[in-house]
Design a protein around this motif. Sequence first.
Motif, PDB file in Angstrom:
ATOM      1  N   CYS B 181       0.850  -1.148   0.048  1.00 27.49           N
ATOM      2  CA  CYS B 181       0.125   0.119  -0.096  1.00 27.49           C
ATOM      3  C   CYS B 181       0.728   1.414  -0.169  1.00 27.49           C
ATOM      4  CB  CYS B 181      -0.890  -0.101   1.335  1.00 27.49           C
ATOM      5  SG  CYS B 181      -1.775  -1.575   1.593  1.00 27.49           S
ATOM      6  N   TRP B 184       2.193   4.894  -3.692  1.00 27.75           N
ATOM      7  CA  TRP B 184       2.096   6.221  -3.754  1.00 27.75           C
ATOM      8  C   TRP B 184       3.385   6.987  -3.444  1.00 27.75           C
ATOM      9  CZ3 TRP B 184       2.678   8.328   1.119  1.00 27.75           C
ATOM     10  CH2 TRP B 184       2.580   7.784   2.051  1.00 27.75           C
ATOM     11  N   PRO B 189       0.742   4.688  -7.212  1.00 24.52           N
ATOM     12  CA  PRO B 189      -0.398   4.207  -6.029  1.00 24.52           C
ATOM     13  C   PRO B 189      -0.875   2.951  -6.749  1.00 24.52           C
ATOM     14  CG  PRO B 189      -1.039   6.151  -7.367  1.00 24.52           C
ATOM     15  CD  PRO B 189       0.268   6.019  -7.704  1.00 24.52           C
ATOM     16  N   ILE B 195      -5.229   1.768   2.533  1.00 15.97           N
ATOM     17  CA  ILE B 195      -3.610   1.671   3.244  1.00 15.97           C
ATOM     18  C   ILE B 195      -3.859   1.024   4.489  1.00 15.97           C
ATOM     19  CG2 ILE B 195      -2.166   3.346   4.321  1.00 15.97           C
ATOM     20  CD1 ILE B 195      -2.604   5.562   2.169  1.00 15.97           C
ATOM     21  N   ASP B 225      -3.329   6.628  -1.802  1.00 15.25           N
ATOM     22  CA  ASP B 225      -3.202   5.418  -2.698  1.00 15.25           C
ATOM     23  C   ASP B 225      -4.344   5.498  -3.948  1.00 15.25           C
ATOM     24  OD1 ASP B 225      -2.469   2.627  -2.671  1.00 15.25           O
ATOM     25  OD2 ASP B 225      -4.710   2.385  -2.377  1.00 15.25           O
TER      26      ASP B 225
END
Lengths: 292, 292
Positions: B181, B184, B189, B195, B225
């Motif tokens: 996660c 980004w 992302p 996340i 994200d």
Amino acid sequence: MTQSPMTQPPTPAPDFDRETAVTRRPGGRSIYDTDLPGAWKVGMGINGGLLLSVAARALSAELGEGPTPHPHPFSISAYYLSTSTAGPATVEVDTLRRGRTVSTASASLCQPGEDGTPVERLRALATFGDLAAQDGDIRTSAKPPHLPAPEECFGTEAAPAEFKAQSPLLDRVDLRLDPACVGWAVGAPSNKGEIRGWFRLPEGRDPDPLLLLLAVDILPPVSFDLGVPGWAPTLELTAHVRAKPAPGWLRVVHSTRNFAGGYLEEDAEVWDSTDRLVAQSRQLARVRLPKK
Amino acid sequence: MTQSPMTQPPTPAPDFDRETAVTRRPGGRSIYDTDLPGAWKVGMGINGGLLLSVAARALSAELGEGPTPHPHPFSISAYYLSTSTAGPATVEVDTLRRGRTVSTASASLCQPGEDGTPVERLRALATFGDLAAQDGDIRTSAKPPHLPAPEECFGTEAAPAEFKAQSPLLDRVDLRLDPACVGWAVGAPSNKGEIRGWFRLPEGRDPDPLLLLLAVDILPPVSFDLGVPGWAPTLELTAHVRAKPAPGWLRVVHSTRNFAGGYLEEDAEVWDSTDRLVAQSRQLARVRLPKK
């Protein structure tokens, strides 16, 4: 208003609009009078979404005025303090901040107690804005629910007699529950923790941001689908209104993922006829487990 | 306190406890003094979860006393009104209802403005109770997240320098983000809108209900994200604390399903070391899309 009253009688306001109306008192304080409608009772008290709508009407009247009007609820959080009864009530609005894009206020809904002194029923905080001023970018990843057509769903006329007797509000709404989620009514809950249905006002009045606040709390408690009967009193409910709903039916999905310790989280999603996710809500409710 | 101070120096309170401490003023009104810590800044202001924790400390001090003490937040809703700065602040608590199982209050966090008059930073409503008094029934259907072990995750020391410079709070927490996660951070992302990470205080202090209010807002904005950089100021955040967390790491999952019209709904789940879902939150935040 260009039609002659001779050719068409004036249409009465839909029950929902008439019965949630608020009137500002003259004077410096922002106090609105209202009359809580017994027709919206469910179980012991008046439906929580109806009370939320009444508070929001006062907030909208207050924040929807002025050079930068903010008529629509973006977020509203209500804490339920005592059981409301049919009859006179006041909503006092306290504006906390007037901003360029949003404004925030507190609202206190009170009714006279047995000795006449005010008893607070509900306290809310809310941020209002103008939904028409939001940009058109949509990246929603949530998917709209699939429901059988309204005519293939269970209307409120099919509710068990005992349930109807406790829920006069069923006469005020046009609600059609997905047959896959109504097993609880005949003692066979799905145990998935989800109830889905179509919702509109019986008068055919199209949905608006205010009606979404009623919609988020109009389905039966999702605990029914977990085989736990009995009302689930709401401690707190927060709703986000994310867009003006398109005309037509709304679809509402109630679900829970965390039923523990005698409390239940209940989420609602409201989808409009264009498959836009127009409102989301979450509430914390108390559940009483049947004695074993 | 039975150990001799000669054999072991007293352990200083963890930063979080020291820096969110509140002191009640003498007198009839329930006003608590505090000093908002610059060390918890992120972007322009002080972290929203930290401010929520400060308000909750005052609420807990107020409602945790008396014959039926209600020391723990069951539900708390905060509306953010203006940007907090490091320095003195007050929290005024107004108790709305004292009940047998829960009590409800309002809290107002203010700081002196440029001309000395108080400016409200945050208004909260909350219902507090006693988590130890809840029944042991658990029917949670949500599933705990799967994360790589903390030592296989990205600690805050791996954050980009520019990000760290804007986020002194990274030194106050032990946060380990799931590598799946964090794309980004290097311009890739996942676009899933999620996340996940491990969270604890660096001093090894075990989590309690209050720390869960920090946990729900401690991860980077989930909009990162989705490829949308920049801070996402919170309009409203509601957290439900559902159980006392067990000792050890917490796992936090941030996700969004409705990013539209310049606003973002962000949900957080906090899981303890026994796989219990101990807190849930939802916030509405504003997002600014990069100019095309």
